[in-house]
Design an enzyme around this catalytic site. Structure first.
Site, short mmCIF file in Angstrom:
data_model
loop_
_atom_site.label_atom_id
_atom_site.label_comp_id
_atom_site.label_asym_id
_atom_site.label_seq_id
_atom_site.Cartn_x
_atom_site.Cartn_y
_atom_site.Cartn_z
N ARG A 70 0.84 -1.19 0.00
CA ARG A 70 0.00 0.00 0.00
C ARG A 70 0.89 1.25 0.00
O ARG A 70 2.10 1.16 0.24
CB ARG A 70 -0.91 0.00 1.21
CG ARG A 70 -0.20 0.12 2.55
CD ARG A 70 -1.22 -0.03 3.68
NE ARG A 70 -0.67 0.16 5.00
CZ ARG A 70 -0.09 -0.79 5.72
NH1 ARG A 70 0.05 -2.02 5.25
NH2 ARG A 70 0.36 -0.52 6.94
N SER A 98 7.12 4.43 -5.54
CA SER A 98 6.85 5.75 -6.09
C SER A 98 7.14 5.88 -7.58
O SER A 98 7.15 6.99 -8.11
CB SER A 98 7.60 6.84 -5.32
OG SER A 98 7.20 6.83 -3.96
N GLY A 124 6.02 -1.93 -5.26
CA GLY A 124 6.31 -1.21 -4.02
C GLY A 124 5.26 -0.16 -3.71
O GLY A 124 4.33 0.10 -4.50
N HIS A 125 5.43 0.49 -2.57
CA HIS A 125 4.47 1.51 -2.12
C HIS A 125 4.44 2.69 -3.10
O HIS A 125 5.47 3.10 -3.63
CB HIS A 125 4.81 2.00 -0.72
CG HIS A 125 6.14 2.67 -0.61
ND1 HIS A 125 6.32 3.99 -0.88
CD2 HIS A 125 7.34 2.18 -0.28
CE1 HIS A 125 7.58 4.30 -0.69
NE2 HIS A 125 8.24 3.21 -0.33
N ASN A 126 3.23 3.18 -3.37
CA ASN A 126 3.01 4.37 -4.19
C ASN A 126 3.36 4.19 -5.67
O ASN A 126 3.46 5.17 -6.42
CB ASN A 126 3.76 5.59 -3.63
CG ASN A 126 3.27 5.96 -2.24
OD1 ASN A 126 3.77 5.44 -1.24
ND2 ASN A 126 2.27 6.80 -2.17
#
Lengths: 334, 334, 334
Positions: free
Chosen positions: B222, B263, B243-245
């Site tokens: 998340r 990201s 991965g996150h974002n």
């Protein structure tokens, strides 16, 4: 031919019905009944297969009862044909017509689906689910929270870890499948037609021989049409991925985190290091050794030792490293 | 702004309370109440964000009610500021103050947390857990031993395999999530400050569009602040990590064992081969194609086809191979 | 010495019994009783170890009660010896004799094996299984559908996600193990003798320090003989694999999809990027930084920053890229 112990066949369809489903012209006997689908080499006289440029040379000798065939390569003969602009895409449509359940493989099971009687020598742990149509050999053991789906057969003296899920698979004797393995998962297959993805129905199986081991959290996709095969004495480490229709010969060793893409065939006694990737539709010979992290994009003959990305004979790969080292030295001198 | 259907906000805090938590000086209205945190572009007049050299140009136009800002880049103005030696680290401290539960995400659920009433068209298998605050659309199906956490929403006609776990996620219609997938797992984020790791609270969500598929044993973290997004018609193979974002555009295809770091933003119609790695904080354009095993470390413009480690245009990569081959030949001649 | 809280020792055996099991000659005191096995450095006077050319220099000072030793390197002395053509293979046979259960690790557990009493501060979710011989510290939390096997110890304030399985492990305090992790899985070890694979019994443990985090769907194999060790403050991302007998120092960071092969030792403060592979039996120093996708095949000294496949100092790797770019330019000019 699709294994109807796993997949529910809604056929037969007449040739004209199939033409209608595809939305194409039909040449030959429009009332001919088609009972199943198959790959061109195996299709019988009441089955349909597809022919593109790539498979053209197999057309003449094929015994298939009908063909989904590219417009451009039609020859004048008496064979039954559906004339297609995109045979692979239209074959997927026909597969969905025969096997509509395959578009949404079933993951829902309730208590009434559960097997209640098993031989006393079989040990099934708490919270594990064995489907009533699955079969397990004597002296096998199933860990906690695992799922053995409908139609699956498991041989004798097998060890299935916890949090494992097995569907669409036929497994031999003395096989060990460790924690978190997903066997018979959905193949990664779809066709692009203009702007639309069409999922290719995944109608094959996973066939595992005897004395095989598969490490924790590995995944093995079932075949699309035809099977994914892991032959006797293969040793597979953790977090390995085998794509649909991969075939492993006997005594192959695959170290952790390696992946083999769809329809690649591996010979006997092949040793594959960790984090190796092998492209799809390749043929890797017997006794081949592949160094860790190699990226294989072409066929490999028997007995070769390869390394690198892209892969080369291992001595050539080492020489690349030395050549670059020398170039760096010369660079500094300049 | 953090989604309070997932995360329990302990605010508001006054600016001086936050200065106290960080242990830093405070400029401006010390009694100003701060209700939440956000990224600089989205922060509202009652929210706090952080500013380092990298985000300096966004400072002036930001509507944030307060800033955690590097000592070196402070300008004289009326904005409320917390003066920090390490804004990223101090933002993590503030995030922990607002959301103390996020340091230990909750995995404990008992029978009383379980949803008891679902629409008749929804099929939930044995030993699966649907949290009473989760919502599932009509005609969706949940496999065995799966977990649907609090606040999760799943659309219509979705297929969730067995041994799946889904937290902190909003999922559209016609989505298929296969065996062993972990959605909404913990992002890999922490800050070093001297000899101390500080976990960055992971306060975002996973947003999945319609008609998406995610293959067996894949993981999707998340967002940290903000969301991880998978847009419509994305097809993701087995053992993939996002991965996150990370943000995926529409109709992206990701083959097995690829990973995208935190990201990174991917455009529409991007095709990613197997075992590809993409670094964090990159921008990959539309219609990009990335060959298997590529290691991407820089932004890629629209429509490029790339390969290699480090990644290059695919023709350049092939030419590298030829150049080395020729150098080996010359070497032998010497 | 093997930890008998995990493994059931069927010894002692006399030296002549062991000679019989191997099918080899025996020199020395045939009635000498052997109680366990160990690695040469740790073997006590009532334990057996094996000696090949590689370990020859450790033979003289070893306190072992008996040796399985290569024919070619026997010296005339009073030590008790089993004369072997393949000491590693024969050691595996002896290990199977002492620990026959290890050939088929136990995954079957029923309700009667389940722990019924736990401290009130420990929160165990539905459908999770804690073995009655496992021990869990105060204020720890276990997610849904997880398995804590016999003999496992977990410290205080630990967070175990859902669908986790943990066997043969000793875990410290404040440890977070996320969804789908498999800890203590089977090491990938077997010996080839002629045409026969012999599984090497996996008789070690996983030792996890304090304040460690392990990301979703990662796998950590237990040691073969001896332990796999993850020291304090290590942060491990999703889908990471650690082979048997890997040792991580303090504060190591390992990004997603990296793998470390068996018996490699990593120092303190080592940072490992995503999709890195490290070969087995290597020594990586303190404060080493390894770029994403690097393939490490040799020891790395303290404080180095490396990249590439095969790995080089990172500046050399960047220079390779520039050299190839220049060669491409010159090529075009020709």
């Amino acid at each position: 031919m699709v294994d109807n112990s796993f997949y529910n066949n809604k056929g037969p369809f007449s040739l004209s019905e199939l033409a209608n489903i595809i939305g194409c012209d039909c040449l030959g006997d429009k009332n001919k009944l088609i009972y199943d689908l198959a790959v061109v080499e195996e299709a019988k006289s009441n089955e349909i297969c597809f022919i593109t440029q790539k498979y053209k040379n197999l057309y003449k000798s094929s015994k298939a009862g009908a063909f989904i065939i590219s417009k451009g390569i039609i020859s004048k003969d008496n064979k039954n044909k559906l004339v297609s602009e995109n045979p692979h895409f239209d074959m997927a449509k026909v597969a969905s017509a025969f096997y509509p359940d395959s578009d949404y493989p079933k993951f829902f099971f309730s208590k009434t689906d559960q097997k209640t009687k098993l031989d006393k020598t079989i040990r099934v742990s708490e919270n594990s689910f064995i489907h009533k149509n699955a079969s397990i050999g004597n002296n096998s053991e199933i860990g906690l929270n695992s799922v053995i789906g409908p139609g699956v057969t498991i041989g004798k003296n097998c060890l299935i870890g916890d949090n494992v899920s097995i569907y669409f698979s036929k497994i031999g004797d003395n096989v060990k499948i460790y924690q978190g393995v997903k066997l018979g998962s959905e193949g990664f297959g779809f066709i692009m037609n203009k702007d639309e993805f069409k999922k290719i129905p995944q109608l094959g199986r996973v066939i595992v021989g005897n004395n095989v081991e598969i490490g924790a959290n590995s995944t093995v996709d079932r075949g699309s049409i035809g099977d994914t095969i892991i032959d006797d004495y293969c040793m597979i480490d953790n977090i390995v991925h085998l794509g649909h229709n991969v075939k492993l010969g006997k005594r192959c060793i695959i170290a952790a985190m390696s992946g083999i893409s769809g329809s690649t065939t591996i010979g006997d006694n092949v040793m594959i290091g960790g984090q190796v990737g092998i492209s799809g539709h390749l043929k890797i010979g017997n006794n081949v050794r592949i160094a860790a992290k190699t990226g294989v994009m072409k066929n490999i003959e028997d007995n070769n030792v390869i390394a690198g990305y892209p892969s080369e004979k291992i001595l050539d790969w080492h020489r690349n490293t030395i050549i670059l080292k020398n170039l760096r030295k010369n660079d500094k001198k300049d």
